[in-house]
Design an enzyme around this catalytic site. Sequence first.
Site, short mmCIF file in Angstrom:
data_model
loop_
_atom_site.label_atom_id
_atom_site.label_comp_id
_atom_site.label_asym_id
_atom_site.label_seq_id
_atom_site.Cartn_x
_atom_site.Cartn_y
_atom_site.Cartn_z
N ARG A 39 0.88 -1.50 0.05
CA ARG A 39 0.00 0.12 -0.01
C ARG A 39 0.82 1.16 0.05
NH1 ARG A 39 -2.20 3.74 -0.56
NH2 ARG A 39 -4.38 4.50 0.43
N ASP A 76 -13.13 -2.52 -4.32
CA ASP A 76 -14.09 -1.83 -3.44
C ASP A 76 -15.22 -1.75 -4.14
OD1 ASP A 76 -15.07 1.03 -2.24
OD2 ASP A 76 -13.57 0.13 -1.07
#
Length: 345
Positions: A39, A76
């Site tokens: 990330r 997502d």
Amino acid sequence: MTKTVKPFLAALHGETQARPPIWLMRQAGRYLEEYREVRKNVSGFLELCYTPELACEVTLQPIRRFGFDAAIMFSDILVLPDALGQEVTFVEGEGPKLAPIRNGSDLSKLSADWIHQRLEPVYEAITLMKQRLPDQTALIGFAGAPWTVATYMIEGGSSKDFANTKAWAFQNPNSFQDLINLVADATADYLCAQVDQGVEAVQLFDSWAGVLPEDAFARWVIEPTKRIVDRFKQRHPDIPFIGFPRGAGINYPAYVEATGVTAVGLDTTVPTKWAAETLQKKLPVQGNLDPQVLLAGGDMLDQSVGRILENLQDGPFIFNLGHGIIKETPVSHVERLMNLVRGRV
């Protein structure tokens, strides 16, 4: 019925197993050091979702570490509004931010014509995941349910009271229905495309289903879900479809009866004995350990897992949380959970 080789799929096809299969919502995420390493090397969350190699990598990380029975593709629910043409960003420490849709004029700027082109990186990631997952590990696709996605689209992000969304839905239901239909049909097509790329089951997340009164729940949760399931099953009748109407409470039976889902996810508040009597006799159930209990660990974790296993052992069941894993959860607690569910302690 012929038994399915993969335990997760066997449960979804109605098989009762001595030890239930297990996966966790948000099992790929910030509680893992290896995820945090990936990330920090991307500019933002959407870049991670739209970079196939990285999305595949973070999907596989919890499988390598814990050996879950299913992987859920890393993405997502808000990639769909993004694909419809709404501006979507993720602000570090704050969460998603969207350019709000508040009326029919705003809605007219959105279109489903190009969603597959925009979501092509997601499909490419699924192809990689399918190639690299262990043979016994199933791959789950997912999307957000129309009501929940609409709340983000209208509020411009997370909300405590959903005031703007409810105002539109209650004051101008026909216009709001146009938004729901747009999202529902695009969602069904998106889920079908995920199956075309290799996912073996799908889950529809309705995280804010529980904020609606009874009549509104029927119109804005049950009806759109049925619309999606019907459209999905026309193309993929044999692919299991899990519905997760978080917070539905006593509306769970109506949801199960009316939507046509293959299995239902139980949120943390659902009593498992009640679920066994009321829901599990009709379809497989999934859930529902409190993520806070997993975070706490210790005797509470052991007792809670034991209770869930005992109460749901006599029917088709997939062990999961009642919502997503909390980012501060120690890895050792997840390891303990795996040992408990698999009878290694």
